[in-house]
Design a protein around this motif. Structure first.
Motif, PDB file in Angstrom:
ATOM      1  N   GLY A  28     -28.976  66.035  -7.134  1.00 57.80           N
ATOM      2  CA  GLY A  28     -27.926  65.033  -7.022  1.00 57.80           C
ATOM      3  C   GLY A  28     -27.136  65.174  -5.742  1.00 57.80           C
ATOM      4  N   GLY A  29     -26.775  64.039  -5.171  1.00 54.00           N
ATOM      5  CA  GLY A  29     -25.877  64.039  -4.031  1.00 54.00           C
ATOM      6  C   GLY A  29     -24.499  64.488  -4.482  1.00 54.00           C
ATOM      7  N   VAL A  30     -23.804  65.242  -3.644  1.00 54.38           N
ATOM      8  CA  VAL A  30     -22.496  65.781  -3.994  1.00 54.38           C
ATOM      9  C   VAL A  30     -21.408  64.867  -3.441  1.00 54.38           C
ATOM     10  CG1 VAL A  30     -20.954  67.768  -3.822  1.00 54.38           C
ATOM     11  CG2 VAL A  30     -23.432  68.123  -3.981  1.00 54.38           C
ATOM     12  N   SER A  31     -20.508  64.473  -4.324  1.00 54.09           N
ATOM     13  CA  SER A  31     -19.368  63.637  -3.940  1.00 54.09           C
ATOM     14  C   SER A  31     -18.092  64.241  -4.505  1.00 54.09           C
ATOM     15  CB  SER A  31     -19.511  62.218  -4.503  1.00 54.09           C
ATOM     16  OG  SER A  31     -20.638  61.566  -3.969  1.00 54.09           O
ATOM     17  N   THR A  47     -21.793  65.093  -9.225  1.00 54.55           N
ATOM     18  CA  THR A  47     -23.131  64.681  -8.776  1.00 54.55           C
ATOM     19  C   THR A  47     -23.574  63.461  -9.582  1.00 54.55           C
ATOM     20  OG1 THR A  47     -24.204  66.193 -10.324  1.00 54.55           O
ATOM     21  CG2 THR A  47     -23.835  67.001  -8.071  1.00 54.55           C
ATOM     22  N   SER A  48     -22.622  62.807 -10.221  1.00 54.72           N
ATOM     23  CA  SER A  48     -22.949  61.736 -11.156  1.00 54.72           C
ATOM     24  C   SER A  48     -22.574  60.347 -10.655  1.00 54.72           C
ATOM     25  CB  SER A  48     -22.237  62.002 -12.483  1.00 54.72           C
ATOM     26  OG  SER A  48     -20.836  62.062 -12.271  1.00 54.72           O
ATOM     27  N   VAL A  49     -22.673  60.106  -9.360  1.00 59.25           N
ATOM     28  CA  VAL A  49     -22.373  58.786  -8.794  1.00 59.25           C
ATOM     29  C   VAL A  49     -23.676  58.020  -8.612  1.00 59.25           C
ATOM     30  CG1 VAL A  49     -21.444  57.553  -6.793  1.00 59.25           C
ATOM     31  CG2 VAL A  49     -20.329  59.636  -7.591  1.00 59.25           C
ATOM     32  N   ASN A  82     -16.152  60.099  -2.235  1.00 56.17           N
ATOM     33  CA  ASN A  82     -16.356  60.689  -0.918  1.00 56.17           C
ATOM     34  C   ASN A  82     -17.677  61.439  -0.926  1.00 56.17           C
ATOM     35  OD1 ASN A  82     -13.454  60.266   0.273  1.00 56.17           O
ATOM     36  ND2 ASN A  82     -13.190  60.997  -1.810  1.00 56.17           N
ATOM     37  N   MET A  83     -18.710  60.846  -0.320  1.00 55.05           N
ATOM     38  CA  MET A  83     -20.047  61.437  -0.306  1.00 55.05           C
ATOM     39  C   MET A  83     -20.077  62.497   0.790  1.00 55.05           C
ATOM     40  SD  MET A  83     -22.106  57.892  -0.706  1.00 55.05           S
ATOM     41  CE  MET A  83     -21.338  56.627  -1.719  1.00 55.05           C
ATOM     42  N   LEU A  84     -20.313  63.735   0.388  1.00 58.04           N
ATOM     43  CA  LEU A  84     -20.138  64.864   1.294  1.00 58.04           C
ATOM     44  C   LEU A  84     -21.322  65.090   2.231  1.00 58.04           C
ATOM     45  CD1 LEU A  84     -18.393  67.508  -0.982  1.00 58.04           C
ATOM     46  CD2 LEU A  84     -17.381  65.684   0.401  1.00 58.04           C
ATOM     47  N   ALA A 159     -26.675  64.310   7.601  1.00 56.77           N
ATOM     48  CA  ALA A 159     -27.043  65.501   6.836  1.00 56.77           C
ATOM     49  C   ALA A 159     -26.160  65.546   5.589  1.00 56.77           C
ATOM     50  CB  ALA A 159     -26.869  66.762   7.675  1.00 56.77           C
ATOM     51  N   ALA A 160     -26.777  65.438   4.428  1.00 60.00           N
ATOM     52  CA  ALA A 160     -26.043  65.334   3.168  1.00 60.00           C
ATOM     53  C   ALA A 160     -25.996  66.664   2.433  1.00 60.00           C
ATOM     54  CB  ALA A 160     -26.706  64.285   2.276  1.00 60.00           C
ATOM     55  N   LEU A 161     -24.996  66.791   1.567  1.00 64.06           N
ATOM     56  CA  LEU A 161     -24.901  67.937   0.679  1.00 64.06           C
ATOM     57  C   LEU A 161     -25.450  67.495  -0.677  1.00 64.06           C
ATOM     58  CD1 LEU A 161     -23.870  70.868   0.469  1.00 64.06           C
ATOM     59  CD2 LEU A 161     -21.699  69.932  -0.379  1.00 64.06           C
ATOM     60  N   ALA A 162     -26.369  68.287  -1.217  1.00 64.09           N
ATOM     61  CA  ALA A 162     -26.964  67.990  -2.522  1.00 64.09           C
ATOM     62  C   ALA A 162     -26.794  69.202  -3.430  1.00 64.09           C
ATOM     63  CB  ALA A 162     -28.443  67.641  -2.357  1.00 64.09           C
TER      64      ALA A 162
END
Length: 193
Positions: A28-31, A47-49, A82-84, A159-162
């Motif tokens: 999951g993407g971290v927000s 991670t639930s967006v 806010n998508m990190l 570059a995303a945080l997951a």
């Protein structure tokens, strides 16, 4: 295909620990969800967006009803997503409660701007989305919050945080594409190409 008739199935309850273990396989993407206005603010790492609709732009987020963010979302009717970026691990950990920080103290150490609705949005996030609550569906321990997107601030970062298997991981479009190219099958050796 053999299908077991429903009446022959046994009802074995799924244990929360087993379910949690299964969900760790889902990357999951971290927000960070932000809620409140002025000094009455808090937030949480999720991670639930997920997107719900493009027209109108709408998203959903699942929030534990015991989380400090939930009553502020209900009270004010707005929230930020806010998508990190990969280098914002410290933000993820602060909003996950590492170090015992709560409420407005979680915002220290990062730059924030006030959105159109009044919620804080993270400067430097991959995307920062200002949402107005359309509906909250409360089920079991969580509320499914449906948010109409009112404003978006996109960055040029990629570059995303997951989160996967209980750990934060960086997903970098440029680096990961190069790594995949190094290990992929060359197109000229594929049959039929």
């Amino acid at each position: 295909m053999n299908v077991v008739p429903r009446e022959l199935m046994t009802e074995t309850p799924v244990l929360p620990a087993d379910f949690r273990s299964a969900m760790r396989h889902l990357t999951g993407g971290v927000s960070v969800i932000t809620a409140g206005r002025g000094k009455d603010i808090t937030g949480m790492t999720v991670t639930s967006v997920a997107s719900l609709s493009v027209d109108p732009p709408t998203l959903i987020v699942s929030i534990n009803r015991d989380a400090s963010s939930f009553p502020l979302i209900k009270r004010y009717g707005v929230f930020g997503v806010n998508m990190l970026a990969a280098d914002q691990l410290d933000v993820a950990e602060r909003f996950a409660g590492k170090g015992g920080l709560k409420g407005a103290d979680r915002f220290a150490g990062s730059r924030w701007v006030t959105s159109v609705s009044g919620v804080p949005l993270l400067v430097g996030a991959l995307s920062a989305v200002d949402c107005e609550v359309e509906e909250i569906v409360e089920r079991h321990s969580h509320g499914i919050v449906i948010g109409r997107v009112r404003d978006i601030r996109n960055s040029t970062r990629n570059a995303a945080l997951a989160y996967w298997h209980g750990q934060y991981v960086a997903v970098d479009q440029d680096e990961d594409a190069a790594r995949l190219a190094d290990v992929s099958v060359p197109t000229h050796s594929r049959r039929g190409v």
